[in-house]
Design a protein around this motif. Structure first.
Motif: not given
Length: 260
Positions: A75-79, A81-85
């Motif tokens: 949940i802390h990823l900057s991207d 799309v990656l955060r959601l997936c």
């Protein structure tokens, strides 16, 4: 030897090996059935597969906690799309493992009168949704890498300063429209270019290639179990065995695991 020691030290390694053996039994059972083997032998293979499935469920007890921790990190990823997936995928994996734990309790008799079919379908639905999100993530990263490779090639080979200019032969040609004549060759050349670009990107990124292959194989398992796309026990066994071997490779060689 060092790779084997590191592989054996990880708790999930045993589960992956048993998973490979389980789906190998599924594939073997299908082969024996097609070959007209004795019913007693097929029954033995089926019982062995069931025991391995139950053992895997035991080894996965508590994996929901690990999946939730992975969701908290994702949940802390900057991207975005990656955060959601990844976040939603890990949450679905947590629910899948929770349902799997309930099934284990039902099969061992800890929970009596459990509706095994309902909980099994619920478990596979969570598993299917997690795999769809994982494949979406793989395709998204593949698109990013292809765009990056295209920009890199364009910087090395800039286009002609007069892309719209036509040769004297083309302008003076009395034949039919050059667009109509050149369209099929241009389309084929573009398709070959895109396929070559795709092969180059996947060859240069083994972790992405392995994850894409693994998820592509795995997705047929819940599709078959839920009756959405029935492929048969032989194909399911082959897909499960292939994805298990690929998972074992990522444990033996951690650099092959796709990150994050």
């Amino acid at each position: 030897m060092d790779s084997w020691v590191r592989f054996n030290a990880q708790s999930q390694a045993k589960e992956r090996v048993i998973r490979a053996a389980q789906y190998a039994c599924t594939l073997l059972g299908y082969t024996l059935q097609k070959g007209g083997a004795a019913a007693e032998l097929r029954k033995t293979i089926g019982q062995l597969e069931a025991h391995m499935s139950l053992t895997r469920k035991l080894l996965r007890l508590g994996n929901s906690v690990e999946a939730l921790e992975s969701a908290k990190r994702a949940i802390h990823l900057s991207d975005s799309v990656l955060r959601l997936c990844l976040t939603i995928s890990h949450l679905n994996r947590a629910m899948y493992f929770a349902c799997d734990n309930v099934l284990w309790a039902g099969k061992t008799g800890i929970i009596s009168k459990l509706d095994m079919k309902k909980w099994s379908e619920r478990s596979f639905r969570y598993y299917l949704f997690a795999l769809i999100l994982n494949l979406t993530r793989d395709l998204y990263e593949l698109r990013l890498l292809i765009d990056c490779e295209e920009r890199h090639r364009a910087s090395k080979h800039p286009p002609s300063p007069h892309p719209g200019s036509a040769s004297a032969d083309q302008l003076s040609s009395p034949s039919s429209s050059p667009v109509a004549l050149n369209a099929p060759p241009v389309m084929l050349a573009g398709l070959r270019r895109q396929l070559h670009l795709l092969a180059t990107v996947l060859y240069s990124n083994p972790p992405l290639l392995l994850d894409l292959l693994k998820n592509s194989c795995d997705i047929f398992i819940p599709l078959d179990r839920l009756g959405i796309y029935t492929t048969g026990s032989g194909f399911v066994g082959l897909c499960g065995l292939t994805s298990s071997i690929l998972s074992i490779l990522t444990l033996i060689h951690p650099w092959l695991k796709l990150k994050p």
